[in-house]
Design an enzyme around this catalytic site. Structure first.
Site, PDB file in Angstrom:
ATOM      1  N   CYS A   1       7.527  -6.613   7.411  1.00  0.00           N
ATOM      2  CA  CYS A   1       8.745  -6.018   7.971  1.00  0.00           C
ATOM      3  C   CYS A   1       9.389  -7.008   8.930  1.00  0.00           C
ATOM      4  O   CYS A   1       8.693  -7.773   9.600  1.00  0.00           O
ATOM      5  CB  CYS A   1       8.378  -4.732   8.723  1.00  0.00           C
ATOM      6  SG  CYS A   1       9.813  -3.828   9.348  1.00  0.00           S
TER       7      CYS A   1
ATOM      8  N   CYS B   1       8.773  -4.414  15.631  1.00  0.00           N
ATOM      9  CA  CYS B   1       8.320  -3.444  16.640  1.00  0.00           C
ATOM     10  C   CYS B   1       6.947  -3.884  17.149  1.00  0.00           C
ATOM     11  O   CYS B   1       6.050  -4.186  16.360  1.00  0.00           O
ATOM     12  CB  CYS B   1       8.241  -2.036  16.036  1.00  0.00           C
ATOM     13  SG  CYS B   1       9.843  -1.461  15.445  1.00  0.00           S
TER      14      CYS B   1
ATOM     15  N   CYS C   1       3.457  -2.275  15.956  1.00  0.00           N
ATOM     16  CA  CYS C   1       3.276  -2.005  14.524  1.00  0.00           C
ATOM     17  C   CYS C   1       2.716  -3.239  13.808  1.00  0.00           C
ATOM     18  O   CYS C   1       3.240  -4.347  13.964  1.00  0.00           O
ATOM     19  CB  CYS C   1       4.627  -1.609  13.922  1.00  0.00           C
ATOM     20  SG  CYS C   1       4.588  -1.415  12.135  1.00  0.00           S
TER      21      CYS C   1
ATOM     22  N   GLU D   1       0.832  -1.192   0.000  1.00  0.00           N
ATOM     23  CA  GLU D   1       0.000   0.000   0.000  1.00  0.00           C
ATOM     24  C   GLU D   1       0.871   1.247   0.000  1.00  0.00           C
ATOM     25  O   GLU D   1       2.002   1.232   0.479  1.00  0.00           O
ATOM     26  CB  GLU D   1      -0.887   0.014   1.250  1.00  0.00           C
ATOM     27  CG  GLU D   1      -1.929  -1.086   1.211  1.00  0.00           C
ATOM     28  CD  GLU D   1      -2.701  -1.231   2.503  1.00  0.00           C
ATOM     29  OE1 GLU D   1      -3.897  -1.520   2.422  1.00  0.00           O
ATOM     30  OE2 GLU D   1      -2.134  -1.073   3.586  1.00  0.00           O
TER      31      GLU D   1
ATOM     32  N   CYS E   1      -0.606   5.662  10.612  1.00  0.00           N
ATOM     33  CA  CYS E   1       0.645   4.987  10.962  1.00  0.00           C
ATOM     34  C   CYS E   1       0.369   3.627  11.585  1.00  0.00           C
ATOM     35  O   CYS E   1      -0.414   3.514  12.515  1.00  0.00           O
ATOM     36  CB  CYS E   1       1.419   5.805  11.996  1.00  0.00           C
ATOM     37  SG  CYS E   1       2.148   7.251  11.329  1.00  0.00           S
TER      38      CYS E   1
ATOM     39  N   CYS F   1       3.410   8.701   0.795  1.00  0.00           N
ATOM     40  CA  CYS F   1       4.046   7.775   1.745  1.00  0.00           C
ATOM     41  C   CYS F   1       4.161   6.419   1.060  1.00  0.00           C
ATOM     42  O   CYS F   1       3.156   5.832   0.660  1.00  0.00           O
ATOM     43  CB  CYS F   1       3.179   7.690   3.003  1.00  0.00           C
ATOM     44  SG  CYS F   1       3.742   6.481   4.204  1.00  0.00           S
TER      45      CYS F   1
END
Ligand code: SAH
Length: 388
Positions: free
Chosen positions: A148, A152, A155, A101, A372, A141
């Site tokens: 990932c 974290c 996230c 995205e 975010c 963005c």
């Protein structure tokens, strides 16, 4: 399609990720005149044309050869969701079925402090990008990985794990496709590498995509209008500083003022110690009057006390920084919570008292899951089977 100039090392580059010099090598090998290289590069990057048939100033045999060699878009658009605040989120399907995205964010939705102080000066010395007074700037963005590997804990991408890194062609194609969704009078003036993934984990592809996005024959964005957001991979920060002479904006996802608190929420902290990260920031060859952004996701009861703010000011002492506070957006994969409204204001006030430049990031596009940490929820990480 085989790249004559194998700049990426062991892996072959997709043609959409070639710079003009790589096209020149290819044209020379094919016995074509050199000027063809510039024409093809401009079709792709300046005009955003990824369909060979539309490259009308190329000869038919050359078009056929390009098609035969597989020049085509590395991703296709699956859907676009528009938020009530004008934010647009594109869901893009990659050729292996995975998805990513990217998000278009109109400037009107960005608080001023997200931008650099010298923004107007940048416009003044970039006449091609300044546009008319009626032009409305948009920030794009973009993602650099599917998922990932950094883990974290707050996230969604981090909790989903890494599927794979994106090639530079997939990074730059996000720009090419997103540009088609600008409203009348809008222009992409800034790019933030803040979507899914860790941009410095696949440094070579990120660096190549920056070279493509900033090439004057193509998109021609000023390097100063690009910001790379990183969890803090020290060798990557160093390379970025060297390769682009400090011109690329840097945002560091710090999220904590001390090592033990950081390690609780950012597992990478164990291998990239905070003190060394801060040292790497001191050495980043930042141009005068520019600042590094420190991203700080506030999490209830973890890192959101006034004492943390005081310690943060101490940790950042002497560094040219601005702190961007991000109240955590809750995610399904974690029990961590958003901070109390009072905690955000108290944190901000304490930093301001200690003369640390600071802002609170407004949530944008949350009604389309574009805020975010919300990217790639739902279908994006799944491979779509052909029967779907
Ligand atoms: N890997 C890069 C860029 C991607 S994340 C990095 O770590 O910087 C972009 C920003 O969103 C980071 O600062 C990240 O920590 C923050 N973020 C991720 N999940 C979030 C959430 N649930 N709430 C608020 N901010 C989040």
């Amino acid at each position: 399609m085989t790249s004559p100039a194998r700049r990426s090392g062991s892996r072959e580059r997709h043609a959409v990720a070639w710079l003009p010099e790589e096209w020149r090598d290819c044209m020379a090998q094919w016995g074509e005149p050199t000027f063809r290289a510039q024409q093809i590069f401009q079709w792709i990057h300046k005009h955003g044309v990824l369909d060979v048939e539309q490259m009308t100033n190329l000869s038919r045999p050359l078009r056929a050869r390009l098609r035969e060699h597989g020049l085509q878009s590395p991703l296709c658009e699956e859907s676009v969701r528009r938020s009530s605040d004008g934010t647009r989120k594109l869901l893009l399907r990659l050729s292996d079925g995975l998805a990513i995205e990217c998000v278009l964010i109109p400037r009107a939705n960005l608080e001023d402090s997200d931008l650099d102080d010298d923004e107007d000066e940048l416009d003044a010395d970039q006449p091609g990008l300044a546009g008319g007074p009626s032009e409305r700037p948009v920030t794009l963005c973009i993602s650099t990985q599917v998922g990932c590997a950094m883990g974290c804990v707050f996230c969604a991408s981090g909790q989903a794990g890494l599927k794979r890194g994106l090639g530079a062609q997939e990074v730059v194609s996000q720009f090419i496709l997103a540009r088609r969704h600008l409203d009348e009078g809008e222009r992409i003036k800034n790019i933030v590498f803040m979507g899914m993934g860790e941009p410095l984990h696949h440094y070579a592809e990120t660096a190549q995509s920056i070279r493509l996005l900033t090439h004057p024959l193509g998109i021609g964005l000023s390097p100063r209008r690009i910001t790379v957001s990183t969890v803090g991979l020290i060798s990557g920060i160093q390379k970025l500083g060297e390769d682009f002479a400090g011109k690329i904006g840097l945002a560091i996802s710090l999220h904590a003022p001390d090592g033990p608190t950081r390690s609780r929420i950012v597992p990478m902290n164990d291998s990239q110690p905070l003190a060394e990260l801060i040292e790497a920031l001191r050495r980043y060859p930042l141009p005068k009057r520019r600042r590094i952004t420190i991203e700080y996701t506030l999490i209830d009861g973890v890192n959101d006390q006034v004492a943390h703010a005081r310690q943060l000011a101490q940790t950042l002492r002497g560094l040219p920084v601005k702190v961007n506070l991000i109240p955590m957006n809750p995610i399904a994969a974690s029990a961590l919570r958003a901070p109390q409204a009072g905690a955000v204001e108290a944190f901000r006030r304490e930093l301001a008292l200690l003369r640390v430049s600071c802002s609170v990031r407004q949530t944008r596009g949350d009604d389309v899951d574009a805020a975010c940490g919300q990217l790639a929820l739902g279908s994006a990480l799944r491979v779509q089977s052909s029967s779907e």
